[in-house]
Write a protein that holds these residues in place. Structure first.
Motif, PDB file in Angstrom:
ATOM      1  N   MET A 145       0.850  -1.186   0.000  1.00  0.00           N
ATOM      2  CA  MET A 145       0.000   0.000   0.000  1.00  0.00           C
ATOM      3  C   MET A 145       0.889   1.241   0.000  1.00  0.00           C
ATOM      4  O   MET A 145       1.847   1.314   0.778  1.00  0.00           O
ATOM      5  CB  MET A 145      -0.909   0.009   1.231  1.00  0.00           C
ATOM      6  N   LEU A 146       0.594   2.191  -0.876  1.00  0.00           N
ATOM      7  CA  LEU A 146       1.376   3.416  -0.966  1.00  0.00           C
ATOM      8  C   LEU A 146       0.791   4.505  -0.074  1.00  0.00           C
ATOM      9  O   LEU A 146      -0.414   4.527   0.204  1.00  0.00           O
ATOM     10  CB  LEU A 146       1.401   3.920  -2.407  1.00  0.00           C
ATOM     11  N   GLY A 147       1.664   5.393   0.355  1.00  0.00           N
ATOM     12  CA  GLY A 147       1.204   6.523   1.151  1.00  0.00           C
ATOM     13  C   GLY A 147       2.385   7.287   1.702  1.00  0.00           C
ATOM     14  O   GLY A 147       3.513   6.783   1.703  1.00  0.00           O
ATOM     15  N   PRO A 148       2.173   8.480   2.199  1.00  0.00           N
ATOM     16  CA  PRO A 148       3.266   9.265   2.784  1.00  0.00           C
ATOM     17  C   PRO A 148       3.731   8.644   4.094  1.00  0.00           C
ATOM     18  O   PRO A 148       2.932   8.126   4.874  1.00  0.00           O
ATOM     19  CB  PRO A 148       2.631  10.640   3.016  1.00  0.00           C
ATOM     20  N   VAL A 165       0.666   0.259  10.616  1.00  0.00           N
ATOM     21  CA  VAL A 165       0.876   0.239   9.177  1.00  0.00           C
ATOM     22  C   VAL A 165       1.919   1.293   8.820  1.00  0.00           C
ATOM     23  O   VAL A 165       1.782   2.461   9.172  1.00  0.00           O
ATOM     24  CB  VAL A 165      -0.432   0.515   8.414  1.00  0.00           C
ATOM     25  N   HIS A 166       2.965   0.856   8.120  1.00  0.00           N
ATOM     26  CA  HIS A 166       4.045   1.743   7.714  1.00  0.00           C
ATOM     27  C   HIS A 166       3.914   1.998   6.215  1.00  0.00           C
ATOM     28  O   HIS A 166       4.108   1.093   5.407  1.00  0.00           O
ATOM     29  CB  HIS A 166       5.400   1.116   8.044  1.00  0.00           C
ATOM     30  N   TYR A 167       3.582   3.231   5.863  1.00  0.00           N
ATOM     31  CA  TYR A 167       3.403   3.590   4.457  1.00  0.00           C
ATOM     32  C   TYR A 167       4.713   4.090   3.870  1.00  0.00           C
ATOM     33  O   TYR A 167       5.557   4.679   4.570  1.00  0.00           O
ATOM     34  CB  TYR A 167       2.325   4.664   4.322  1.00  0.00           C
ATOM     35  N   ARG A 168       4.862   3.871   2.560  1.00  0.00           N
ATOM     36  CA  ARG A 168       6.022   4.376   1.822  1.00  0.00           C
ATOM     37  C   ARG A 168       5.558   4.825   0.444  1.00  0.00           C
ATOM     38  O   ARG A 168       4.556   4.344  -0.070  1.00  0.00           O
ATOM     39  CB  ARG A 168       7.097   3.289   1.695  1.00  0.00           C
ATOM     40  N   SER A 169       6.345   5.694  -0.149  1.00  0.00           N
ATOM     41  CA  SER A 169       6.067   6.120  -1.511  1.00  0.00           C
ATOM     42  C   SER A 169       6.581   5.076  -2.495  1.00  0.00           C
ATOM     43  O   SER A 169       7.379   4.190  -2.139  1.00  0.00           O
ATOM     44  CB  SER A 169       6.746   7.458  -1.800  1.00  0.00           C
ATOM     45  N   ARG A 170       6.147   5.185  -3.733  1.00  0.00           N
ATOM     46  CA  ARG A 170       6.642   4.287  -4.777  1.00  0.00           C
ATOM     47  C   ARG A 170       8.162   4.392  -4.890  1.00  0.00           C
ATOM     48  O   ARG A 170       8.847   3.371  -5.015  1.00  0.00           O
ATOM     49  CB  ARG A 170       5.981   4.625  -6.108  1.00  0.00           C
ATOM     50  N   GLN A 171       8.681   5.610  -4.825  1.00  0.00           N
ATOM     51  CA  GLN A 171      10.118   5.806  -4.957  1.00  0.00           C
ATOM     52  C   GLN A 171      10.874   5.137  -3.811  1.00  0.00           C
ATOM     53  O   GLN A 171      11.945   4.538  -4.017  1.00  0.00           O
ATOM     54  CB  GLN A 171      10.442   7.309  -5.004  1.00  0.00           C
ATOM     55  N   GLU A 172      10.346   5.222  -2.599  1.00  0.00           N
ATOM     56  CA  GLU A 172      11.009   4.594  -1.453  1.00  0.00           C
ATOM     57  C   GLU A 172      11.026   3.078  -1.590  1.00  0.00           C
ATOM     58  O   GLU A 172      12.031   2.424  -1.267  1.00  0.00           O
ATOM     59  CB  GLU A 172      10.307   5.006  -0.156  1.00  0.00           C
ATOM     60  N   ILE A 173       9.935   2.511  -2.063  1.00  0.00           N
ATOM     61  CA  ILE A 173       9.877   1.061  -2.241  1.00  0.00           C
ATOM     62  C   ILE A 173      10.827   0.623  -3.350  1.00  0.00           C
ATOM     63  O   ILE A 173      11.563  -0.370  -3.201  1.00  0.00           O
ATOM     64  CB  ILE A 173       8.438   0.610  -2.536  1.00  0.00           C
ATOM     65  N   GLU A 174      10.840   1.344  -4.441  1.00  0.00           N
ATOM     66  CA  GLU A 174      11.753   1.006  -5.528  1.00  0.00           C
ATOM     67  C   GLU A 174      13.198   1.087  -5.066  1.00  0.00           C
ATOM     68  O   GLU A 174      14.034   0.258  -5.456  1.00  0.00           O
ATOM     69  CB  GLU A 174      11.515   1.923  -6.721  1.00  0.00           C
ATOM     70  N   SER A 187       6.068  -3.067 -13.090  1.00  0.00           N
ATOM     71  CA  SER A 187       5.607  -2.243 -11.983  1.00  0.00           C
ATOM     72  C   SER A 187       4.322  -1.538 -12.387  1.00  0.00           C
ATOM     73  O   SER A 187       4.198  -1.055 -13.521  1.00  0.00           O
ATOM     74  CB  SER A 187       6.676  -1.209 -11.611  1.00  0.00           C
ATOM     75  N   GLU A 188       3.368  -1.491 -11.466  1.00  0.00           N
ATOM     76  CA  GLU A 188       2.093  -0.850 -11.765  1.00  0.00           C
ATOM     77  C   GLU A 188       1.434  -0.385 -10.470  1.00  0.00           C
ATOM     78  O   GLU A 188       1.582  -1.016  -9.420  1.00  0.00           O
ATOM     79  CB  GLU A 188       1.174  -1.829 -12.499  1.00  0.00           C
ATOM     80  N   GLU A 189       0.702   0.714 -10.559  1.00  0.00           N
ATOM     81  CA  GLU A 189      -0.110   1.191  -9.442  1.00  0.00           C
ATOM     82  C   GLU A 189      -1.574   0.924  -9.760  1.00  0.00           C
ATOM     83  O   GLU A 189      -2.024   1.158 -10.883  1.00  0.00           O
ATOM     84  CB  GLU A 189       0.104   2.693  -9.221  1.00  0.00           C
ATOM     85  N   ASP A 202      -2.428   0.875  -4.366  1.00  0.00           N
ATOM     86  CA  ASP A 202      -1.488  -0.218  -4.181  1.00  0.00           C
ATOM     87  C   ASP A 202      -0.427  -0.180  -5.269  1.00  0.00           C
ATOM     88  O   ASP A 202      -0.680   0.273  -6.390  1.00  0.00           O
ATOM     89  CB  ASP A 202      -2.203  -1.569  -4.256  1.00  0.00           C
ATOM     90  N   MET A 203       0.749  -0.676  -4.949  1.00  0.00           N
ATOM     91  CA  MET A 203       1.818  -0.855  -5.922  1.00  0.00           C
ATOM     92  C   MET A 203       2.128  -2.334  -6.031  1.00  0.00           C
ATOM     93  O   MET A 203       2.225  -3.035  -5.022  1.00  0.00           O
ATOM     94  CB  MET A 203       3.067  -0.102  -5.484  1.00  0.00           C
TER      95      MET A 203
END
Length: 212
Positions: A145-148, A165-174, A187-189, A202-203
């Protein structure tokens, strides 16, 4: 406080309810199939991390009965449900932060939404462990799940059940994925399922290990 264990305790208590809500969900089947297409044929081994009641393992065994699938989860009730649901796979109670203890190497690893319950230190430890348990050219499936990051981590339901729940951005996950010497090949959102507790993005990604 071990926030991951707090979440696991809640999922363990609510395992049956969770299974009833999500076991029949087919929203991610297209992405599981994409992962399968990158896993070698003829007896490849796949680790289903944070397997819950066996959603991913069930799909893998239907799509690729040639696979040898091991599912792990820190919730004993989830592991029991998964074993009952997917008799052709194997399941263990095991912490995803201690994957090296398995003493095995896998051709594929599926990690569906477990990353959101790891803090940053534990997430980095998980990705470091991939160098020891994911075979060269092995494939990772990851959904999250994506989020700030500043979004509050503690969530409390109306019944008082709590998860972190620990959210991360797409860039952080990548960045986490690439730090483990994995090349992202897909990769897709996408929007969260209709029966999700709250709408979110979601990513989903598939990545291949490069190097030795």
């Amino acid at each position: 406080m071990d926030t991951c264990q707090v979440s696991v305790n809640t999922f363990d208590r609510l395992a049956e309810t969770y299974a009833q809500k999500y076991l029949a969900l087919n929203t991610y089947d297209t992405y599981y199939r994409e992962f399968c297409s990158h896993v070698p044929r003829h007896g490849a081994t796949v680790l289903d991390v944070a397997c819950g009641p066996g959603n991913v393992s069930a799909f893998l065994m239907r799509e690729r009965p040639d696979l040898q699938v091991l599912g792990i989860d820190l919730s004993p009730n989830m592991v029991q449900l998964a074993q009952n649901h997917v008799s052709t796979a194997s399941f263990l109670v095991q912490d995803c932060r201690q994957l090296v203890e398995l003493g095995r190497v896998f051709d594929g690893i599926a990690y569906a939404f477990g990353l959101n319950y790891l803090n940053q230190e534990d997430a980095e430890q998980f990705f470091r462990s991939l160098s020891k348990i994911l075979a060269p050219n092995g494939v990772l499936y990851l959904s999250a799940m994506l989020g700030p990051r500043e979004r509050p981590g503690l969530q409390t339901s109306s019944s008082g059940d709590q998860i972190y729940v620990h959210y991360r951005s797409r860039q952080e996950i990548e960045h986490l994925v690439q730090s483990a010497r994995l090349e992202i090949v897909f990769s897709e959102e996408i929007g969260s399922p209709a029966n999700a507790s709250k709408p979110i993005i979601d990513m989903v990604l598939v990545a291949r290990r490069i190097g030795t």
